[in-house]
Design a protein around this motif. Structure first.
Motif, mmCIF file in Angstrom:
data_model
loop_
_atom_site.group_PDB
_atom_site.id
_atom_site.type_symbol
_atom_site.label_atom_id
_atom_site.label_comp_id
_atom_site.label_asym_id
_atom_site.label_seq_id
_atom_site.Cartn_x
_atom_site.Cartn_y
_atom_site.Cartn_z
ATOM 1 N N VAL A 166 1.347 -1.134 7.248
ATOM 2 C CA VAL A 166 1.880 0.165 6.851
ATOM 3 C C VAL A 166 2.448 0.890 8.054
ATOM 4 C CG1 VAL A 166 1.239 2.464 6.013
ATOM 5 C CG2 VAL A 166 0.423 0.439 4.813
ATOM 6 N N GLY A 167 1.747 0.821 9.187
ATOM 7 C CA GLY A 167 2.221 1.478 10.395
ATOM 8 C C GLY A 167 3.546 0.914 10.872
ATOM 9 N N PRO A 201 6.204 0.946 -3.627
ATOM 10 C CA PRO A 201 6.642 2.335 -3.779
ATOM 11 C C PRO A 201 6.324 3.136 -2.522
ATOM 12 C CG PRO A 201 5.371 1.608 -5.691
ATOM 13 C CD PRO A 201 5.208 0.566 -4.643
ATOM 14 N N LEU A 202 7.188 4.075 -2.194
ATOM 15 C CA LEU A 202 6.975 4.908 -1.006
ATOM 16 C C LEU A 202 5.638 5.651 -1.082
ATOM 17 C CD1 LEU A 202 10.453 6.498 -0.268
ATOM 18 C CD2 LEU A 202 9.115 5.054 1.257
ATOM 19 N N SER A 203 5.266 6.082 -2.265
ATOM 20 C CA SER A 203 4.008 6.814 -2.411
ATOM 21 C C SER A 203 2.818 5.970 -1.983
ATOM 22 C CB SER A 203 3.831 7.266 -3.864
ATOM 23 O OG SER A 203 3.848 6.150 -4.742
ATOM 24 N N ARG A 207 0.061 6.725 1.126
ATOM 25 C CA ARG A 207 -1.356 6.926 0.803
ATOM 26 C C ARG A 207 -2.293 5.996 1.573
ATOM 27 N NH1 ARG A 207 0.234 7.434 -4.850
ATOM 28 N NH2 ARG A 207 -0.416 5.269 -5.116
ATOM 29 N N ASN A 208 -1.733 4.963 2.225
ATOM 30 C CA ASN A 208 -2.575 4.000 2.928
ATOM 31 C C ASN A 208 -2.527 4.206 4.436
ATOM 32 O OD1 ASN A 208 -3.716 1.675 1.042
ATOM 33 N ND2 ASN A 208 -1.731 2.305 0.207
ATOM 34 N N ASP A 216 -1.053 -6.716 1.093
ATOM 35 C CA ASP A 216 -2.267 -6.409 0.338
ATOM 36 C C ASP A 216 -2.060 -5.275 -0.668
ATOM 37 O OD1 ASP A 216 -3.679 -8.340 1.746
ATOM 38 O OD2 ASP A 216 -4.306 -6.931 3.314
ATOM 39 N N ILE A 217 -1.021 -4.488 -0.507
ATOM 40 C CA ILE A 217 -0.830 -3.330 -1.402
ATOM 41 C C ILE A 217 0.477 -3.397 -2.196
ATOM 42 C CG2 ILE A 217 -2.220 -1.785 0.018
ATOM 43 C CD1 ILE A 217 0.365 -0.654 1.185
#
Length: 462
Positions: A166-167, A201-203, A207-208, A216-217
């Motif tokens: 995510v980062g 999705p951007l959301s 959120r992570n 994983d997401i």
């Protein structure tokens, strides 16, 4: 609580939205008077959609003056809202150089949508004035079939590899914000062969936490769209699965673009408008084209209708002697044909809509045919009784009342039957039911109505 409500901005009334007639008149007066500053003040705060409406509302001469005032300062989004019939005229007035400058500021799908409506001469002139990358995108886009995913897709896609976190993804978007699409909802995860394997999705990204792996997401239900898929099929997919965006893939399965929900809104509007215009035998350019061009385009459809009218007249001609003996038959004939035509139109409308939404197939189609038969029969008896009674009292001939009542039942029954079979048959033959159903149905209900009424009259009354 009271303070927060007091600070809330007032809601805009629906009548205040969009381009008003007062604004159009004010712009027209200012243009006619040559007050350029006033024109600029009037259009300064207009939304691109309202500016497009303004260009469509004024006359050709006023449109030319307005474009001359605006020039290259025209908001690029205005071109995307502009009626396709006016795009060539607007581009010609702006000139290839200014049009090229405006197209450079549009996203790829919007630029291609505008570019494909231009004349070949203008296309060549504009292509010579845009950067090589944009030129290649426009040329490649035109190679795809009209109304296909390749013509609709946006090339600017946010793509990330499956090994990122995510980062990594957030850092990438921040560092390359100039290369990002202006608005996007989803990121696409690809494998080393550039094949989409997931959607994010951007959301979900926001959120992570940064260390979480993208793989994983991500969502794996992609609903990929082949680059050659027809736009009607695309609209069905978006409706069926409530999509905000979907990846477009080439024959090898590689990601080449994305289609978003705003594109689908345009598709739905365009398909509905196209079907409506075709049912009337007209085109979208009729509003702006010359009288002779409109006359020529409509004549073909009118010729088809003339042929069907002649066929119905031939049926009437078979019973000429019968009509001469009882003039009342000529008075009553339109009632039978009209009721059958209207009943059939109701059935066809439902059938065409159901076919467009893919709701008619197999057992569903058979149930629909049977149901419409029952509806036609029920409505036939429902209206046959009062029509027969009125005819009896009007002409003092009970047998004539019985004839028109029986003919009404027969024609309403045939309207229900053929109102379903005609669009279903045309769909099987790969012919657009919305275009041809009306002509065939009108012919059937007229012929059956006249033949049933006059045939029964010839047998029973003589």
């Amino acid at each position: 609580m009271a303070d927060s409500q007091a600070e809330r901005p007032p809601e805009t009334a629906p009548e205040d939205l969009g381009l008003t007639d007062e604004t159009v008149r004010a712009v027209e007066i200012a243009l006619d008077s040559g007050r350029v500053d006033e024109v600029e003040d009037l259009i300064e705060d207009l939304h691109p959609a309202d500016m497009a409406d303004l260009l469509e509302s004024v006359s050709r001469e006023e449109r030319a003056l307005l474009l001359e005032i605006v020039g290259s300062a025209l908001d690029p989004d205005v071109l995307t809202y502009l009626d396709s019939a006016l795009r060539d005229e607007v581009a010609e007035k702006l000139g290839p150089r200014e049009t090229a400058q405006i197209l450079k500021r549009l996203e790829s799908d919007d630029a291609l949508e505008f570019f494909e409506d231009l004349s070949e001469e203008l296309r060549v002139q504009i292509l010579a004035r845009v950067p090589v990358t944009i030129r290649r995108l426009l040329q490649e886009g035109l190679e795809y079939p009209e109304e296909s995913a390749g013509r609709l897709m946006q090339r600017e896609v946010v793509v990330v590899p499956a090994i990122w976190s995510v980062g990594d993804t957030i850092d990438y978007m921040r560092q390359h914000k100039k290369q990002m699409p202006q608005d996007f909802y989803d990121l696409y995860v690809v494998d080393p062969r550039y094949k989409p394997i997931g959607k994010l999705p951007l959301s979900r990204v926001l959120r992570n936490k940064r260390p979480v792996k993208i793989v994983d997401i991500m969502q794996q239900d992609l609903n990929p769209i082949p680059v050659g898929m027809d736009q009607a099929e695309i609209a069905y997919l978006f409706k069926q699965y409530s999509l905000l965006s979907a990846p477009v893939v080439d024959p090898a399965g590689r990601l080449v673009g994305v289609i978003t929900v705003d594109d689908v809104v345009h598709i739905v509007e365009e398909e509905a408008e196209d079907d409506l215009l075709k049912m009337g035998g007209v085109s979208e350019t009729d509003l702006y084209s010359a009288a002779w061009e409109t006359t020529r385009s409509r004549s073909t459809w009118l010729l088809v209708n003339l042929g069907t009218a002649v066929l119905a007249s031939l049926v009437i001609g078979l019973f000429e002697a019968t009509i001469q003996q009882i003039v009342a038959l000529a008075v009553l004939m339109p009632i039978v044909a009209s009721m059958g035509g209207n009943a059939g139109t109701q059935t066809v409308t439902v059938a065409v809509r159901a076919l467009a939404l893919k709701e008619l197939s197999g057992k569903t189609a058979r149930r629909f045919v049977w149901k419409e038969l029952m509806v036609g029969l029920a409505n036939g008896f429902l209206f046959a009784v009062p029509v027969g009674a009125v005819t009896w009292l009007w002409f003092q001939q009970p047998l004539l009342g019985g004839v028109i009542a029986a003919a009404m039942v027969v024609n309403m029954l045939s309207a229900g039957l053929f109102g379903t079979l005609i669009p279903l048959g045309l769909e099987k033959l790969k012919i657009d039911p919305a275009v041809a159903s009306g002509v065939f149905l009108t012919t059937v209900t007229d012929v059956v109505g006249f033949f049933a009424f006059l045939g029964l009259a010839a047998v029973i009354l003589f």
